[in-house]
Design a protein around this motif. Sequence first.
Motif, PDB file in Angstrom:
ATOM      1  N   GLY A 137       2.786  -0.900 -18.596  1.00 58.72           N
ATOM      2  CA  GLY A 137       1.992  -2.064 -18.953  1.00 58.72           C
ATOM      3  C   GLY A 137       2.000  -3.173 -17.922  1.00 58.72           C
ATOM      4  N   ARG A 138       2.858  -3.050 -16.907  1.00 60.74           N
ATOM      5  CA  ARG A 138       2.902  -4.054 -15.851  1.00 60.74           C
ATOM      6  C   ARG A 138       1.962  -3.638 -14.706  1.00 60.74           C
ATOM      7  N   PRO A 139       1.711  -4.561 -13.764  1.00 59.41           N
ATOM      8  CA  PRO A 139       0.833  -4.194 -12.649  1.00 59.41           C
ATOM      9  C   PRO A 139       1.400  -3.041 -11.816  1.00 59.41           C
ATOM     10  N   PHE A 140       0.504  -2.160 -11.370  1.00 57.72           N
ATOM     11  CA  PHE A 140       0.860  -1.046 -10.506  1.00 57.72           C
ATOM     12  C   PHE A 140       0.909  -1.579  -9.072  1.00 57.72           C
ATOM     13  N   ARG A 141       2.107  -1.801  -8.573  1.00 50.82           N
ATOM     14  CA  ARG A 141       2.330  -2.496  -7.309  1.00 50.82           C
ATOM     15  C   ARG A 141       2.049  -1.605  -6.102  1.00 50.82           C
ATOM     16  N   THR A 142       1.759  -2.250  -4.973  1.00 49.75           N
ATOM     17  CA  THR A 142       1.679  -1.524  -3.713  1.00 49.75           C
ATOM     18  C   THR A 142       3.079  -1.212  -3.197  1.00 49.75           C
ATOM     19  N   TYR A 143       3.980  -2.182  -3.302  1.00 50.77           N
ATOM     20  CA  TYR A 143       5.369  -2.027  -2.871  1.00 50.77           C
ATOM     21  C   TYR A 143       6.313  -2.500  -3.968  1.00 50.77           C
ATOM     22  N   ALA A 144       7.482  -1.869  -4.038  1.00 50.66           N
ATOM     23  CA  ALA A 144       8.606  -2.393  -4.808  1.00 50.66           C
ATOM     24  C   ALA A 144       9.706  -2.650  -3.782  1.00 50.66           C
ATOM     25  N   GLY A 145       9.877  -3.894  -3.395  1.00 53.05           N
ATOM     26  CA  GLY A 145      10.760  -4.185  -2.271  1.00 53.05           C
ATOM     27  C   GLY A 145      10.176  -3.592  -1.002  1.00 53.05           C
ATOM     28  N   THR A 146      10.925  -2.710  -0.350  1.00 52.48           N
ATOM     29  CA  THR A 146      10.415  -2.043   0.851  1.00 52.48           C
ATOM     30  C   THR A 146       9.904  -0.631   0.554  1.00 52.48           C
ATOM     31  N   ARG A 147       9.921  -0.240  -0.723  1.00 53.31           N
ATOM     32  CA  ARG A 147       9.500   1.125  -1.098  1.00 53.31           C
ATOM     33  C   ARG A 147       8.017   1.141  -1.429  1.00 53.31           C
ATOM     34  N   TYR A 148       7.269   1.981  -0.727  1.00 50.84           N
ATOM     35  CA  TYR A 148       5.831   2.079  -0.928  1.00 50.84           C
ATOM     36  C   TYR A 148       5.529   2.864  -2.195  1.00 50.84           C
ATOM     37  N   LEU A 149       4.732   2.264  -3.099  1.00 48.02           N
ATOM     38  CA  LEU A 149       4.338   2.919  -4.349  1.00 48.02           C
ATOM     39  C   LEU A 149       2.877   3.351  -4.338  1.00 48.02           C
ATOM     40  N   GLY A 150       2.074   2.669  -3.564  1.00 46.55           N
ATOM     41  CA  GLY A 150       0.663   3.050  -3.463  1.00 46.55           C
ATOM     42  C   GLY A 150      -0.228   2.490  -4.543  1.00 46.55           C
ATOM     43  N   GLY A 151       0.211   1.435  -5.221  1.00 47.61           N
ATOM     44  CA  GLY A 151      -0.587   0.864  -6.286  1.00 47.61           C
ATOM     45  C   GLY A 151      -1.571  -0.185  -5.813  1.00 47.61           C
TER      46      GLY A 151
END
Length: 310
Positions: A280-294
């Motif tokens: 339910g939260r925003p699909f992020r591009t990064y979480a810290g330095t980890r790329y998620l692709g959101g």
Amino acid sequence: ILMFYNVENLFYPIDHREVKEKSKFIGLKSWNKARYLEKLYKIGDVLEQIKFQHGSYPMLMGVSEVQGEQPLKDLMKTPPFSPFYDFVHFDGLDERGIDVALIYNTLEIQVLHSETMTYIFEIPDDNSENYDTTRDILYCKVMYQEKILHVYVLHLSSKREHDINKPKRDYILQELKKNIETRVHEEEGGVIVLGDFNTNPDDEGIVDLLNVSDETNLLNPFLNIYRNRVYSTFHYSHGLLFDQILVSGDLFKEESPLRFEYAEVFTSEKIKSTDKRFRGRPFRTYAGTRYLGGYSDHFPVIVKMEVNAP
């Protein structure tokens, strides 16, 4: 539709060897051309989702966390921005090189004038050159159906280290209030403030901003949304509604060519995280330095305006 979107670090992919030469510009870990192009596509896809749900693309769109002019030029080449959108942008003094910009539909909006409001804060010590900068506020005077609109796009200083930046935000909001009062005194028109305020709608600084003068008041439709526990971003377990759009009272009148209809945090399923821990939260591009692709660590916010025929 009016829209504001913190797009989360829209950085142009530069060779990391260049970073030392361009100390203002900070890179992202594992950021490359392919991921950059995917990011541009996803911003365009958010507009497609808004059109699907609401029937039209935004006519005005404030954005933040854009690193310089090149990403905006590339975004304008990306559907659905091409060929009807253009942008207003100025390079600011932010230490990370991230700026705000106004994107507008050239078929509906004419930009008459633009400038920035810049803030430099001295750090009290023995070194007179020691100062702190923050992101500029972008001001644009635009015309829609012969109506003047005074549009401001902002991204205020972040909450960090026990909110050390609150005095800066309060000062900037007071200066913004004075600027709005001067603008509408010199030339009547509607006022729209789009931004990431880095504080919630019930903050005293934002509440005080609403009462610009006896002649002009701003309304914040996101205050009730926040009270209903709807959020645009999160910090650990805390839901936050930092992203807001304020509009002047005249845009609620029957005779206005643009009349307020409703506001919302746009949360289509595609831009939400599918991780069970962050559902339910925003699909992020990064979480810290980890790329998620959101898409972004913020949801966009929109205000739907009813259009009266000229």
